[in-house]
Design an enzyme around this catalytic site. Structure first.
Site, mmCIF file in Angstrom:
data_model
loop_
_atom_site.group_PDB
_atom_site.id
_atom_site.type_symbol
_atom_site.label_atom_id
_atom_site.label_comp_id
_atom_site.label_asym_id
_atom_site.label_seq_id
_atom_site.Cartn_x
_atom_site.Cartn_y
_atom_site.Cartn_z
ATOM 1 N N LYS A 139 -6.476 -13.695 -5.527
ATOM 2 C CA LYS A 139 -5.592 -14.187 -4.462
ATOM 3 C C LYS A 139 -4.926 -15.461 -4.936
ATOM 4 O O LYS A 139 -5.595 -16.457 -5.228
ATOM 5 C CB LYS A 139 -6.374 -14.444 -3.172
ATOM 6 C CG LYS A 139 -5.463 -14.931 -2.036
ATOM 7 C CD LYS A 139 -6.165 -14.984 -0.700
ATOM 8 C CE LYS A 139 -5.218 -15.390 0.416
ATOM 9 N NZ LYS A 139 -5.867 -15.418 1.743
ATOM 10 N N ASP B 131 -9.168 -14.269 12.223
ATOM 11 C CA ASP B 131 -8.041 -13.390 11.913
ATOM 12 C C ASP B 131 -8.483 -11.930 11.763
ATOM 13 O O ASP B 131 -7.993 -11.208 10.901
ATOM 14 C CB ASP B 131 -7.364 -13.865 10.619
ATOM 15 C CG ASP B 131 -5.928 -13.356 10.485
ATOM 16 O OD1 ASP B 131 -5.330 -12.976 11.511
ATOM 17 O OD2 ASP B 131 -5.408 -13.339 9.354
ATOM 18 N N LEU C 74 -1.304 -6.123 -4.764
ATOM 19 C CA LEU C 74 -1.997 -5.398 -3.701
ATOM 20 C C LEU C 74 -1.432 -5.723 -2.323
ATOM 21 O O LEU C 74 -1.453 -4.891 -1.423
ATOM 22 C CB LEU C 74 -3.496 -5.718 -3.727
ATOM 23 C CG LEU C 74 -4.267 -5.285 -4.981
ATOM 24 C CD1 LEU C 74 -5.714 -5.754 -4.904
ATOM 25 C CD2 LEU C 74 -4.202 -3.775 -5.163
ATOM 26 N N GLY C 75 -0.963 -6.943 -2.160
ATOM 27 C CA GLY C 75 -0.447 -7.336 -0.850
ATOM 28 C C GLY C 75 0.089 -8.743 -0.874
ATOM 29 O O GLY C 75 -0.256 -9.547 -1.757
ATOM 30 N N SER D 131 -0.458 -14.237 -2.186
ATOM 31 C CA SER D 131 -0.422 -12.832 -2.586
ATOM 32 C C SER D 131 -1.738 -12.457 -3.241
ATOM 33 O O SER D 131 -2.466 -13.310 -3.764
ATOM 34 C CB SER D 131 0.742 -12.593 -3.559
ATOM 35 O OG SER D 131 0.677 -13.497 -4.661
ATOM 36 N N VAL D 132 -2.052 -11.161 -3.211
ATOM 37 C CA VAL D 132 -3.296 -10.659 -3.781
ATOM 38 C C VAL D 132 -2.957 -9.627 -4.847
ATOM 39 O O VAL D 132 -2.153 -8.717 -4.609
ATOM 40 C CB VAL D 132 -4.212 -10.037 -2.711
ATOM 41 C CG1 VAL D 132 -5.504 -9.536 -3.346
ATOM 42 C CG2 VAL D 132 -4.509 -11.049 -1.610
ATOM 43 N N GLY E 217 1.601 -14.619 4.465
ATOM 44 C CA GLY E 217 2.215 -15.913 4.654
ATOM 45 C C GLY E 217 1.614 -17.019 3.815
ATOM 46 O O GLY E 217 2.265 -18.028 3.552
ATOM 47 N N MET E 218 0.357 -16.835 3.363
ATOM 48 C CA MET E 218 -0.314 -17.898 2.623
ATOM 49 C C MET E 218 -0.467 -17.590 1.139
ATOM 50 O O MET E 218 -1.019 -18.390 0.388
ATOM 51 C CB MET E 218 -1.699 -18.172 3.230
ATOM 52 C CG MET E 218 -1.640 -18.608 4.675
ATOM 53 S SD MET E 218 -3.242 -19.074 5.335
ATOM 54 C CE MET E 218 -3.552 -20.582 4.390
#
Length: 276
Positions: A38, A126, A15-16, A22-23, A19-20
């Site tokens: 995640k 954020d 999905l995305g 992936s999902v 920097g920390m």
């Protein structure tokens, strides 16, 4: 990359990626439902636990729900509700600026979500178009608590200056101040500006120029905001003590003819070196 996580979650599609971590969209084979997983990069176990705890402490339809935190091969995976729709960033990239009425609706829903987040003792840190999900059933959902600050779980305030996107960070965070709810309200203002104007208010195409624009709370000229300009300007105030509160922003959005809301006067924050 493995396809089955914790013996239960079957990965379907990415999905995305950030920097920390992936999902992923995944199927919970035990309960027969879709979830979002995640994956936090190796070495991020403590941050993953803090993120999961921060998001899980907030019960509100405008905040993504945390379902579980599992480990597979020693690596943490946060199990989240699977959301339909697109992020606000994707909508803006594809469709361009949104109508004033829709931005007003999004703003009111995000204020409700932030009120719940702050009531739980959490600062999101954020808020930006990429972290706002617009679902098919009309929900406006705040996602990604990856750099959220929660004193109940964090040992102390972040000591790395600021984290997140330079064009969507508050001036006081650039100065390394302790995260406070007012910081989320500044980034809400930047997000609403982007939604109605179709571009970031502070992105100058250069890191230093962008950070300087944020520090001086100097947004790009308004073109499309119309009746939303007063509330956006009230949120994009450099001094946190003079910035619109949740209640003031809600009043200005509900009553768009309001051109100003009285704010307490206080001296501007002292200048200090920006942490890169």
């Amino acid at each position: 990359m493995r396809t089955l996580v914790a013996g239960r979650y079957r990965l379907r599609s990415l999905l995305g990626r950030g920097g920390m971590g992936s999902v992923w969209l995944a199927e919970d084979e035990l309960l027969g439902r879709l979830v979002a997983l995640k994956h936090v990069e190796r070495g991020g176990q403590a941050r993953a636990l803090a993120e999961a705890r921060a998001a899980a402490s907030v019960e509100h339809p405008g905040v993504v729900r945390v379902l579980d935190l599992v480990r597979d091969g020693g690596e943490p995976w946060i199990v989240l509700e699977a959301l339909t729709g697109r992020t606000l960033a994707d909508v803006l990239a594809t469709d361009g600026p949104l109508p004033v009425a829709e931005v007003r609706r999004i703003g009111l829903r995000l204020l409700d979500a932030l009120e719940a987040v702050h009531r739980a003792g959490v600062v999101h840190r954020d808020l930006k178009p990429g972290n706002v999900q617009l679902t098919h059933d009309g929900r406006v959902v705040l996602i990604d608590f990856g750099i959220a600050y929660c004193p109940a779980y964090d040992e102390g305030p972040p000591d790395d200056g600021f984290a997140g996107s330079p064009a969507y960070v508050s001036p006081e965070q650039l100065h390394g101040a302790r995260p406070e709810p007012a910081s989320d309200l500044f980034t809400l203002g930047a997000t609403l500006y982007a939604a109605v104007e179709g571009r970031s208010p502070f992105d100058r195409g250069d890191l230093f120029a962008t950070m300087l624009a944020v520090t001086e709370a100097d947004p790009a000229p308004f073109r499309l905001a119309g009746p939303l300009r007063p509330v956006i300007e009230g949120l994009l105030t450099a001094c946190p003590d003079r910035r619109f509160s949740v209640a003031q922003a809600r009043e200005a959005l509900v009553t768009p003819t309001v051109t100003s809301v009285k704010r307490p006067m206080s001296p501007a924050p002292p200048a200090s070196m920006i942490k890169a």
